[in-house]
Design a protein around this motif. Structure first.
Motif, mmCIF file in Angstrom:
data_model
loop_
_atom_site.group_PDB
_atom_site.id
_atom_site.type_symbol
_atom_site.label_atom_id
_atom_site.label_comp_id
_atom_site.label_asym_id
_atom_site.label_seq_id
_atom_site.Cartn_x
_atom_site.Cartn_y
_atom_site.Cartn_z
ATOM 1 N N ARG A 532 -14.418 55.670 -26.705
ATOM 2 C CA ARG A 532 -14.376 54.696 -27.794
ATOM 3 C C ARG A 532 -13.408 55.148 -28.883
ATOM 4 N N SER A 533 -12.388 55.885 -28.492
ATOM 5 C CA SER A 533 -11.339 56.298 -29.425
ATOM 6 C C SER A 533 -10.399 55.123 -29.666
ATOM 7 N N ILE A 541 -8.728 46.668 -24.808
ATOM 8 C CA ILE A 541 -8.436 45.350 -25.374
ATOM 9 C C ILE A 541 -7.275 44.691 -24.625
ATOM 10 N N GLY A 542 -6.311 45.511 -24.210
ATOM 11 C CA GLY A 542 -5.152 44.992 -23.482
ATOM 12 C C GLY A 542 -5.479 44.360 -22.159
ATOM 13 N N GLU A 564 -11.623 50.219 -36.656
ATOM 14 C CA GLU A 564 -10.783 49.643 -37.714
ATOM 15 C C GLU A 564 -9.305 49.703 -37.338
ATOM 16 N N ARG A 565 -8.887 50.879 -36.845
ATOM 17 C CA ARG A 565 -7.471 51.044 -36.497
ATOM 18 C C ARG A 565 -7.084 50.181 -35.294
ATOM 19 N N ALA A 566 -7.962 50.108 -34.303
ATOM 20 C CA ALA A 566 -7.676 49.301 -33.106
ATOM 21 C C ALA A 566 -7.586 47.817 -33.459
ATOM 22 N N ILE A 567 -8.527 47.356 -34.283
ATOM 23 C CA ILE A 567 -8.530 45.943 -34.684
ATOM 24 C C ILE A 567 -7.315 45.633 -35.542
#
Length: 693
Positions: A532-533, A541-542, A564-567
């Motif tokens: 979950r990094s 997500i890709g 937060e960073r991924a979103i």
């Protein structure tokens, strides 16, 4: 020859600006550049255009054999006239030598070498020494020892029509190049002498050269098909490379053996002075036996552990590797750099730990530790200008190259999926992450699309699958315990719509390209860790980025930094993509990708092999030997095309044919022998009549 792309495609989306920026960076002498390309943005095609623009020999490093084979196939399609080669470890099976002191267990080295991959490795090295239009796609095995390119090139033999040559001198030269003499069928790296002719098969290709030595000179050089022996043509010249990458002159061998004896004496003194009598005796017996074998036969098991002496390297000096064969101006491309770079860095430490244990307990001399992969800093010194490609570049490459060159806009116009965050636990009318996912998945299924969901453990994947089945949902799971062939079957069935929901633990590592997937759900997204990094979340997500309706649900009770960073990164990309589509009046559409029923082909092939193959092939060719020869030709052709799956199936078919032929022969002998009438009747009843006839 020039490196020239042959493709119906033209750069589009973000590709033109990425190509231009990368080429400018290379021309300015920039050492490191990073290409950040989202899923489906065409990173391989972009790099191909950079290679064409710079006209430099290129090394592409991938983190596993499968990915390397895929990339090699793609580059071969782009550059059909160039020398595109595949360089990976040639072991089908490899158990390294090791010692476990806790249980006093010594594990001998075991290895099964794949002949076809070994041939491809030779072809790669030879291409680098003979031409400039070369692209080598390699796994991380390219940082392991290979032998000196200088010595290798010294032993290259040029045979020219009309030159003075005798059978005796030619055979001696071939033996000095480590070719093996045979009286049977030729295989790579072997030769045979028939009258005034010498036939040989190079280590790098499936072809036979027949050298006619009439009158003490080379009267004719013929190229023959290695299966049918049909003459393919005559040549004025043939260039023959050594049959091994490790080539050592006799004087160097003697000097190396003297050095080994000196090192042995020094090490025995250390062990004896330390009271390690058993270890000293073990090392003395083993090393002296190896020395005797090398003097007598030129080889011993584990000879690579003495490579430092044969290479005439000093203690601690890096070994020769594939990188040593490249010219100084070569370009390096590290694919999926966020995985490949750490893998390169990890190779040395693991190898050194195992070797130190062997040295400490008297199984190897200290010089064995210099038979090793490159250290990471040595790797950095060996490569020059480097391009890192990834959808999620790591810290190393971003620090080295600065701001990445981005390819966010896809040629297809597809945008990154929309992301929503929902709670894990139930509350009020909300029934929790599992039941919420079920509701969404049922809606997706009703529209004829598919859903994927990732969980944290294999047990959770199995339990969730069972629960969904109880709710009458068509579902399957995949994780590391599911065999590779079964995974392919599951994914094929998923795309075909035989089930609607796929459950997995770490789907991002499966290389999934599934346009039918509309919904991706990530359970327990707030459990920080590897799965979950930020990188893992973006990669997962890709998986929904191939479908125009793609969306992702993150189930979490807390907003983590990774989330937060991924979103934020996904929303940034979406904004850029939407703006580009509006400006260029592009309407995104779901990718239409053909479903290749790999498993169906495999199952049909295996079924045919088991029940019909022998009878079909013998009937077709009239002779089992002819059938086996043809199958062997097809197998080598498949391997040349990097289609190792087909090659493996053909290998199994050949083994089945040989087994049936041997069985039929044995039964024929039994029927014509002294067996009783009752025994003969049983043999007839249990034997296929066609096989006996």
């Amino acid at each position: 020859m020039a490196l020239k792309i042959h493709s119906a495609y033209k750069p589009s989306g973000d590709q033109p600006q990425a190509i231009d920026a990368l080429v400018k960076g290379l021309k300015k002498g920039q050492r490191d550049q990073t290409l950040l390309g989202v899923t489906g943005s065409g990173k391989t095609y972009t790099i191909a255009n950079v290679i064409e623009a710079t006209q430099r020999p290129t090394l592409v490093i991938a983190h596993n054999k499968t990915l390397a084979a895929q990339l090699a196939s793609e580059y071969r399609e782009f550059f059909p006239e160039a020398a595109v080669h595949y360089f990976v470890s040639y072991y089908d099976y490899y158990q390294p030598e090791a010692y476990v002191p806790v249980t006093d267990t010594y594990i001998e080295k075991e290895a099964m070498i794949n002949e076809d991959i070994e041939r491809l490795r030779h072809a790669a090295a030879q291409a680098l020494l003979t031409r400039r239009d070369v692209i080598i796609v390699a796994s991380v095995s390219c940082i392991y020892g290979l032998g000196s390119p200088v010595e290798y090139e010294k032993y290259v033999m040029r045979l020219k029509k009309g030159e003075t040559e005798t059978r005796a001198t030619l055979t001696r030269r071939l033996i000095s190049m480590y070719f093996e003499r045979t009286t049977g069928d030729l295989s790579p790296g072997t030769f045979r002498a028939l009258g005034s002719r010498v036939e040989l098969m190079p280590a790098s290709e499936r072809v036979i050269y027949r050298i006619d030595l009439a009158g003490g000179a080379i009267a004719k050089i013929e190229e023959m098909d290695h299966i049918t022996r049909a003459i393919k043509g005559e040549r004025d010249e043939a260039i023959i490379f050594p049959a091994r990458h490790y080539v050592t002159p006799k004087d160097v061998v003697e000097a190396a053996l003297k050095d080994i004896e000196i090192e042995l004496a020094d090490r025995l003194k250390v062990l004896n002075d330390s009271g390690k009598i058993l270890e000293a005796e073990r090392l003395k017996r083993r090393t002296r036996q190896d020395i005797a074998m090398i003097r007598e036969f030129g080889y011993c098991n584990g000879i690579e552990n003495y490579s430092r002496h044969f290479d005439r390297r000093k203690p601690g000096e890096p070994p020769y590797t594939l990188l040593s064969y490249f010219p100084k101006d070569f370009l390096t491309v590290i694919d999926e750099s966020h995985v490949t770079v750490p893998q390169i860095g990890a190779m040395y430490a693991g190898d050194r730990s195992r070797k130190d244990m062997l040295v400490e307990h008297g199984f190897r001399l200290p010089s064995a530790v210099d038979n090793r992969p490159l250290k990471f800093d040595e790797f950095e010194q060996c490569v020059g200008q480097t391009i890192y490609t990834s959808a999620t570049p790591g810290k190393y490459e971003t620090e080295r190259s600065g701001k990445p060159i981005e390819m966010v806009v896809r040629p297809t116009g597809l945008i990154d999926p929309e992301i929503v965050v929902r709670p894990i636990v139930s509350g009020g009318e909300y029934q929790g992450q599992v039941r919420d996912f079920i509701r969404d998945a049922e809606e997706v299924t009703a529209r004829g699309s598919r859903s994927m969901v990732t969980v944290l453990t294999k047990r959770m994947a199995e339990d969730l699958t069972t629960f969904l089945e109880e709710k009458k949902i068509q579902v399957r799971y995949i994780h590391s315990d599911v065999k590779t062939i079964d995974r392919i079957e599951i994914l094929t069935d998923f795309r075909k719509g035989k089930f609607d929901v796929l459950v997995g633990v770490n789907l991002l590592r499966e290389g999934l390209d599934l346009p039918e997937v509309e919904l991706v759900a990530i359970m327990d997204a707030d459990k920080e860790g590897f799965l979950r990094s930020e990188v893992s979340l973006i990669q997962t997500i890709g998986r929904a980025a191939r479908n125009v309706k793609g969306r992702v649900t993150l189930y979490a009770d807390n907003m983590t930094g990774s989330m937060e960073r991924a979103i934020s990164e996904t929303n940034r990309r979406r904004k850029v993509q939407v703006a580009y589509n509006i400006e260029h009046n592009i309407t995104p559409t779901t990718i239409q990708k053909k479903i290749n029923d790999i498993i169906g082909d495999i199952q049909r092939s295996r079924e045919r092999t088991i029940n019909q193959l022998a009878a079909e092939d013998v009937a077709a060719y009239g002779d089992p030997k002819k059938a086996i020869k043809e199958k062997r030709r097809q197998m080598h052709e498949a391997a040349d095309n990097l289609d190792f799956e087909t090659a493996a199936l053909l290998r199994d078919e050949i083994q089945r044919l040989e087994k049936k032929a041997a069985s039929a022969k044995a039964k024929k002998a039994a029927l014509s022998g002294n067996a009783s009438d009752e025994e003969k009747q049983k043999i007839r009843e249990s034997t296929d009549a066609e096989s006996i006839n």
